[in-house]
Design a protein around this motif. Structure first.
Motif, PDB file in Angstrom:
ATOM      1  N   GLU A  75       0.849  -1.298  -0.257  1.00  0.00           N
ATOM      2  CA  GLU A  75      -0.179   0.169   0.474  1.00  0.00           C
ATOM      3  C   GLU A  75       1.084   1.319   0.065  1.00  0.00           C
ATOM      4  N   ASP A  76       1.985   1.379   1.187  1.00  0.00           N
ATOM      5  CA  ASP A  76       3.142   2.529   1.065  1.00  0.00           C
ATOM      6  C   ASP A  76       3.209   2.492  -0.379  1.00  0.00           C
ATOM      7  N   ILE A  77       3.947   1.275  -0.569  1.00  0.00           N
ATOM      8  CA  ILE A  77       4.958   1.800  -2.328  1.00  0.00           C
ATOM      9  C   ILE A  77       3.784   2.305  -3.124  1.00  0.00           C
ATOM     10  N   ALA A  78       2.354   1.849  -3.475  1.00  0.00           N
ATOM     11  CA  ALA A  78       1.682   2.010  -4.100  1.00  0.00           C
ATOM     12  C   ALA A  78       1.460   3.795  -4.268  1.00  0.00           C
ATOM     13  N   LEU A  79       0.933   3.911  -3.336  1.00  0.00           N
ATOM     14  CA  LEU A  79       1.288   5.437  -2.891  1.00  0.00           C
ATOM     15  C   LEU A  79       2.382   6.324  -3.435  1.00  0.00           C
ATOM     16  N   CYS A  80       3.902   6.327  -3.023  1.00  0.00           N
ATOM     17  CA  CYS A  80       4.528   6.569  -3.544  1.00  0.00           C
ATOM     18  C   CYS A  80       4.679   6.503  -4.918  1.00  0.00           C
ATOM     19  N   ALA A  81       4.275   5.729  -5.596  1.00  0.00           N
ATOM     20  CA  ALA A  81       4.034   5.792  -6.995  1.00  0.00           C
ATOM     21  C   ALA A  81       3.278   6.765  -7.920  1.00  0.00           C
ATOM     22  N   GLU A  82       2.052   6.593  -6.990  1.00  0.00           N
ATOM     23  CA  GLU A  82       1.184   7.620  -7.011  1.00  0.00           C
ATOM     24  C   GLU A  82       1.741   9.068  -7.430  1.00  0.00           C
ATOM     25  N   MET A  83       2.705   9.046  -6.224  1.00  0.00           N
ATOM     26  CA  MET A  83       3.143  10.917  -6.389  1.00  0.00           C
ATOM     27  C   MET A  83       4.154  11.268  -7.380  1.00  0.00           C
ATOM     28  N   GLY A  84       4.180   9.528  -7.229  1.00  0.00           N
ATOM     29  CA  GLY A  84       5.865   9.953  -9.025  1.00  0.00           C
ATOM     30  C   GLY A  84       6.783   9.459  -8.743  1.00  0.00           C
ATOM     31  N   PHE A  85       7.402   9.485  -8.123  1.00  0.00           N
ATOM     32  CA  PHE A  85       8.872   8.482  -7.294  1.00  0.00           C
ATOM     33  C   PHE A  85       8.949   7.961  -7.986  1.00  0.00           C
ATOM     34  N   ASN A  86      10.561   7.801  -8.811  1.00  0.00           N
ATOM     35  CA  ASN A  86      11.264   7.373  -9.366  1.00  0.00           C
ATOM     36  C   ASN A  86      12.512   6.930  -8.373  1.00  0.00           C
ATOM     37  N   ILE A  87      12.627   6.998  -7.208  1.00  0.00           N
ATOM     38  CA  ILE A  87      13.505   6.317  -6.802  1.00  0.00           C
ATOM     39  C   ILE A  87      13.066   6.848  -5.403  1.00  0.00           C
ATOM     40  N   PHE A 113      11.449 -10.374   3.215  1.00  0.00           N
ATOM     41  CA  PHE A 113      10.622  -9.492   3.108  1.00  0.00           C
ATOM     42  C   PHE A 113      11.494  -8.830   2.118  1.00  0.00           C
ATOM     43  N   TYR A 114      12.784  -8.882   1.871  1.00  0.00           N
ATOM     44  CA  TYR A 114      12.841  -7.196   1.437  1.00  0.00           C
ATOM     45  C   TYR A 114      13.760  -7.341  -0.542  1.00  0.00           C
ATOM     46  N   ASP A 115      13.309  -9.206   0.004  1.00  0.00           N
ATOM     47  CA  ASP A 115      13.090  -9.464  -1.753  1.00  0.00           C
ATOM     48  C   ASP A 115      11.802  -8.929  -2.310  1.00  0.00           C
ATOM     49  N   LYS A 116      10.651  -8.998  -1.385  1.00  0.00           N
ATOM     50  CA  LYS A 116       9.356  -8.814  -1.551  1.00  0.00           C
ATOM     51  C   LYS A 116       8.917  -6.869  -1.870  1.00  0.00           C
ATOM     52  N   VAL A 117       9.926  -6.321  -0.884  1.00  0.00           N
ATOM     53  CA  VAL A 117       9.776  -4.788  -1.059  1.00  0.00           C
ATOM     54  C   VAL A 117      10.590  -4.192  -2.510  1.00  0.00           C
ATOM     55  N   PHE A 118      12.122  -5.129  -2.760  1.00  0.00           N
ATOM     56  CA  PHE A 118      12.203  -4.355  -4.014  1.00  0.00           C
ATOM     57  C   PHE A 118      11.710  -4.693  -5.124  1.00  0.00           C
ATOM     58  N   ALA A 119      11.287  -6.206  -5.213  1.00  0.00           N
ATOM     59  CA  ALA A 119       9.732  -6.534  -6.524  1.00  0.00           C
ATOM     60  C   ALA A 119       8.916  -5.553  -6.615  1.00  0.00           C
ATOM     61  N   GLU A 120       8.318  -4.972  -5.214  1.00  0.00           N
ATOM     62  CA  GLU A 120       7.411  -4.059  -5.228  1.00  0.00           C
ATOM     63  C   GLU A 120       7.592  -3.116  -6.155  1.00  0.00           C
ATOM     64  N   LEU A 121       8.379  -2.482  -5.599  1.00  0.00           N
ATOM     65  CA  LEU A 121       9.267  -1.725  -6.037  1.00  0.00           C
ATOM     66  C   LEU A 121       9.775  -1.759  -7.706  1.00  0.00           C
ATOM     67  N   LYS A 122       9.979  -2.427  -8.347  1.00  0.00           N
ATOM     68  CA  LYS A 122      10.456  -2.742  -9.323  1.00  0.00           C
ATOM     69  C   LYS A 122       9.598  -2.420 -10.122  1.00  0.00           C
ATOM     70  N   TYR A 124       6.675  -0.547 -10.277  1.00  0.00           N
ATOM     71  CA  TYR A 124       6.556   0.441 -10.446  1.00  0.00           C
ATOM     72  C   TYR A 124       7.944   1.670 -10.759  1.00  0.00           C
ATOM     73  N   SER A 125       8.744   1.262 -11.214  1.00  0.00           N
ATOM     74  CA  SER A 125       9.954   1.319 -11.990  1.00  0.00           C
ATOM     75  C   SER A 125      10.921   2.654 -10.914  1.00  0.00           C
ATOM     76  N   ILE A 126      10.393   2.370  -9.849  1.00  0.00           N
ATOM     77  CA  ILE A 126      10.943   2.573  -8.334  1.00  0.00           C
ATOM     78  C   ILE A 126      12.937   2.578  -8.351  1.00  0.00           C
TER      79      ILE A 126
END
Length: 482
Positions: A75-87, A113-122, A124-126
């Motif tokens: 949820e949190d990464i999706a919100l960051c992606a909505e803002m347009g984060f690229n990092i 856990f961090y595998d999943k976090v990085f996959a979620e960032l990827k 959204y191309s973050i």
């Protein structure tokens, strides 16, 4: 007059977090106890306490649940992606990977856990910007040998690094070995930045300080950082490493030469020393004399200096919240601040927590840093801690918008000056626990989290006005600020 240079194409826009301030899940899936997990809540007037034996019936420990990023990261990464984060700046919790810090094999659940976090960032191309050590020393290493005061800590940290570099060699490019490493030039750095405890259990005041032990810890982190850089480059030559400095920008209060000399000494010690070691690969002349004058002594080997010389970082990142004035007049009015306070600047306003607000100081700092080091720069923390009023699902935080807007304007002016600024990750992406006071009410995020200082609330997320404003800033690459 020529038009101002714009933010470059490909500029990194994002936000910052830290595991100990947002993840929670402090004893889940094999995680061990870190120094953050034994810190109670506090306030601007009541210092946090360090309790080596956790007693949840007596104290509230804000890191134990924090804002539960551990379960809500999607949820949190999706919100960051909505803002347009690229990092997205984040940290990896050492005790999630090595629960006591001294194990020979990592905790697979933590890595997953961090595998999943990085996959979620990827997804959204973050791009992840990963801080390896962000105030998360394993408590066991404090018990065994007082943390970073002992050289043994380097070996355990490097084992941690090797696991991360190997696991994420194709996932993470940008690494910061230590958060705000220069905080160990201050007494406050003992506990939070090195896991050193010399008897006192108040976090912000009255910590017993042994400068030789504290600067030895800083030296051990310098060597560990350099070794991590050299190790990481062997695993993936494309890795990019940065220093991260808590930049306490200082001005002389007056034109009294005494004020000017004191200011120069303060800037060299607090801001320049750590950068000179990590970027230039040298122990500068002025720090050697400082050690002599203050009776500070610890072991530095020729091998240490050779490693430091070779293992320099690729970019310079820093936190900037405020500036301070330095005065030779002991009766001058004082203000608080991030890590250290100073004399009150009559030309600046201050936040409720008495941190002076100085956007132009960021331009000054960017020029100062780039002139000294001539490497790419990221502003990896910058923001306003304030109380937000939640009404009908809305948070009108114009004060935060105004603060960040003014700092972005000054960043653009610095770029026009010729500074090679490549990224901006303000503090914070989302509301999280304040490290200095343990409060939730001292909020920094673009995303509001329904939680109070006592841990009550639904943990539901809400977009603040600053969320929508920052989205437009990113969409326009910094051109639309109003």
């Amino acid at each position: 007059m020529t038009k101002l240079k714009e933010f470059p194409a490909g500029f990194f826009w994002g936000g910052a977090t830290a595991a100990n301030q947002c993840e929670g899940a402090w004893n889940i899936d094999g995680k061990g106890v870190s120094i953050s997990d034994v810190m109670t809540s506090g306030s601007h007037k009541v210092p946090r306490r360090i309790t080596l034996d956790i007693d949840e019936s007596k104290y509230y420990y804000p890191s134990h649940e924090s804002v539960d990023f551990y379960h809500r990261y999607k949820e949190d990464i999706a919100l960051c992606a909505e803002m347009g984060f690229n990092i997205f700046r984040m940290s990896i919790n050492w005790t999630r990977i090595f629960p006591n810090g001294n194990e020979t094999e990592p905790n697979e659940k933590g890595l997953e856990f961090y595998d999943k976090v990085f996959a979620e960032l990827k997804k959204y191309s973050i791009e992840p910007l990963v801080t390896i050590y962000h105030n998360e020393n394993p408590l066991q290493l404090t018990h065994e040998f007082n943390g970073w005061a002992d050289r043994k800590c380097m070996d355990y940290f490097l084992r941690f690094c090797e696991v991360l570099f190997t696991r994420y060699k194709d996932t993470v490019k940008y690494w910061i070995p230590f958060n705000e490493i220069n905080c160990l030039t201050t007494k406050l750095g003992n506990w939070n930045h090195a896991g050193i405890l010399n008897g006192k259990t108040e976090f912000f005041i009255a910590q017993i300080d042994d400068p030789s032990k504290r600067f030895a810890a800083l030296h051990h982190q310098f060597v560990a950082s350099a070794k991590a850089v050299l190790m990481g480059k062997k695993i993936n030559s494309n890795f990019q490493f940065g220093t991260m400095i808590c930049h306490i920008t200082v001005y002389p209060l007056t034109c009294n030469p005494d004020d000017i000399i004191l200011t120069q000494e303060e800037d060299l010690l607090r801001n320049c020393f750590s950068g000179d070691v990590q970027v230039k690969g040298i122990y500068p002349y002025y720090i050697k004399r400082y050690f002599e004058r203050n009776g500070i002594s610890f072991k530095i080997t020729d091998e240490d200096l050779e490693v430091i010389k070779k293992g320099v970082v690729d970019f310079y990142s820093f936190s900037y919240y405020m500036s301070n004035c330095i005065s030779s007049d002991k009766e001058s009015a004082q203000v608080s601040g991030n890590v250290m306070g100073g004399a009150k600047n009559p030309y600046l306003s201050a936040s409720e927590w008495d941190w002076q607000i100085d956007p132009k100081g960021l331009r000054y700092t960017l020029n100062h840093v780039f002139d000294r080091y001539n490497v790419p720069i990221m502003v990896t923390e910058n923001g306003l801690g304030a109380r937000d009023t939640f009404e009908d699902g809305r948070i009108h935080d114009e004060y935060r918008i105004d603060y960040i807007r003014q700092h972005i304007e000054q960043m653009r002016l610095a770029i026009d000056d010729g500074v090679n600024l490549v990224g901006y990750t303000p503090w914070a992406s989302i509301d999280l626990v304040s490290v200095s006071t343990g409060e939730m009410e001292k909020r920094y995020g673009f995303i509001y989290v329904d939680k109070d200082n006592e841990g009550n609330g639904t943990l539901d997320r809400y977009r603040k006005d600053s969320f929508h404003w920052y989205k437009k800033v990113i969409e326009s690459n910094g051109n639309e600020l109003y």
